[in-house]
Design an enzyme around this catalytic site. Structure first.
Site, PDB file in Angstrom:
ATOM      1  N   PRO A 105      47.637  46.205   7.499  1.00 50.37           N
ATOM      2  CA  PRO A 105      47.829  44.627   6.829  1.00 50.37           C
ATOM      3  C   PRO A 105      47.847  43.699   8.093  1.00 50.37           C
ATOM      4  O   PRO A 105      47.964  44.004   8.777  1.00 50.37           O
ATOM      5  CB  PRO A 105      49.492  44.959   6.413  1.00 50.37           C
ATOM      6  CG  PRO A 105      50.197  46.049   6.672  1.00 50.37           C
ATOM      7  CD  PRO A 105      48.766  47.065   7.498  1.00 50.37           C
ATOM      8  N   HIS A 106      47.986  42.670   7.121  1.00 47.70           N
ATOM      9  CA  HIS A 106      47.240  41.063   8.451  1.00 47.70           C
ATOM     10  C   HIS A 106      48.336  40.852   7.534  1.00 47.70           C
ATOM     11  O   HIS A 106      48.959  40.441   6.367  1.00 47.70           O
ATOM     12  CB  HIS A 106      45.923  40.743   8.174  1.00 47.70           C
ATOM     13  CG  HIS A 106      46.002  39.614   8.732  1.00 47.70           C
ATOM     14  ND1 HIS A 106      45.667  39.382  10.074  1.00 47.70           N
ATOM     15  CD2 HIS A 106      46.575  38.512   8.746  1.00 47.70           C
ATOM     16  CE1 HIS A 106      45.586  38.079  10.746  1.00 47.70           C
ATOM     17  NE2 HIS A 106      45.260  37.087   9.813  1.00 47.70           N
ATOM     18  N   PRO A 107      49.099  39.982   9.255  1.00 46.55           N
ATOM     19  CA  PRO A 107      49.124  40.708  10.139  1.00 46.55           C
ATOM     20  C   PRO A 107      50.170  40.962  10.647  1.00 46.55           C
ATOM     21  O   PRO A 107      51.264  41.097  10.415  1.00 46.55           O
ATOM     22  CB  PRO A 107      48.900  38.449  11.093  1.00 46.55           C
ATOM     23  CG  PRO A 107      50.183  38.290   9.787  1.00 46.55           C
ATOM     24  CD  PRO A 107      50.001  38.970   8.770  1.00 46.55           C
TER      25      PRO A 107
END
Length: 118
Positions: A105-107
């Protein structure tokens, strides 16, 4: 007997975690190795937080004609959780291309292993 990779973690600040072979152990066992290293400072999560120190170091060695992940060392926030990715990569004998194809996942700090970072 199943050959298992047992990760280790030290809960200091910053955290330290390792799995598999060190660079030196891999050189002794396989000869030439490829070492990949990135710092957390270049991640969006680091830029958005006060945690900018730390790094990930991965060691790859050629085995049966394929360069596979054989070890990793992490220093930084949350690495005691992230070492599981390295352990999985070692146990499944993932190549660099296969390892960086894992989705994060980001961030997050774990996206240090993502394809756009590696």
């Amino acid at each position: 007997i199943v050959d298992r990779v047992i990760p280790s973690a030290v809960f200091t600040h910053p955290e330290v975690a390792e799995a598999g072979l060190t660079e030196e152990q891999a050189k002794e066992r396989y000869g030439q190795v490829t070492v990949w290293r990135k710092t957390f400072a270049e991640l969006g999560r680091s830029l958005a937080s006060v945690e900018r120190t730390g790094f990930a170091k991965l060691v790859f060695a050629k085995k049966n004609g394929k360069e596979i992940l054989v070890g990793g060392s992490l220093v930084g926030p949350g690495v005691s959780d992230m070492i599981s990715f390295v352990t999985l990569g070692i146990e499944k004998k993932l190549s660099l291309e296969e390892f960086k194809a894992l989705v994060h996942p980001h961030p997050t700090f774990s996206e240090i292993f993502s394809s756009h970072i590696i």
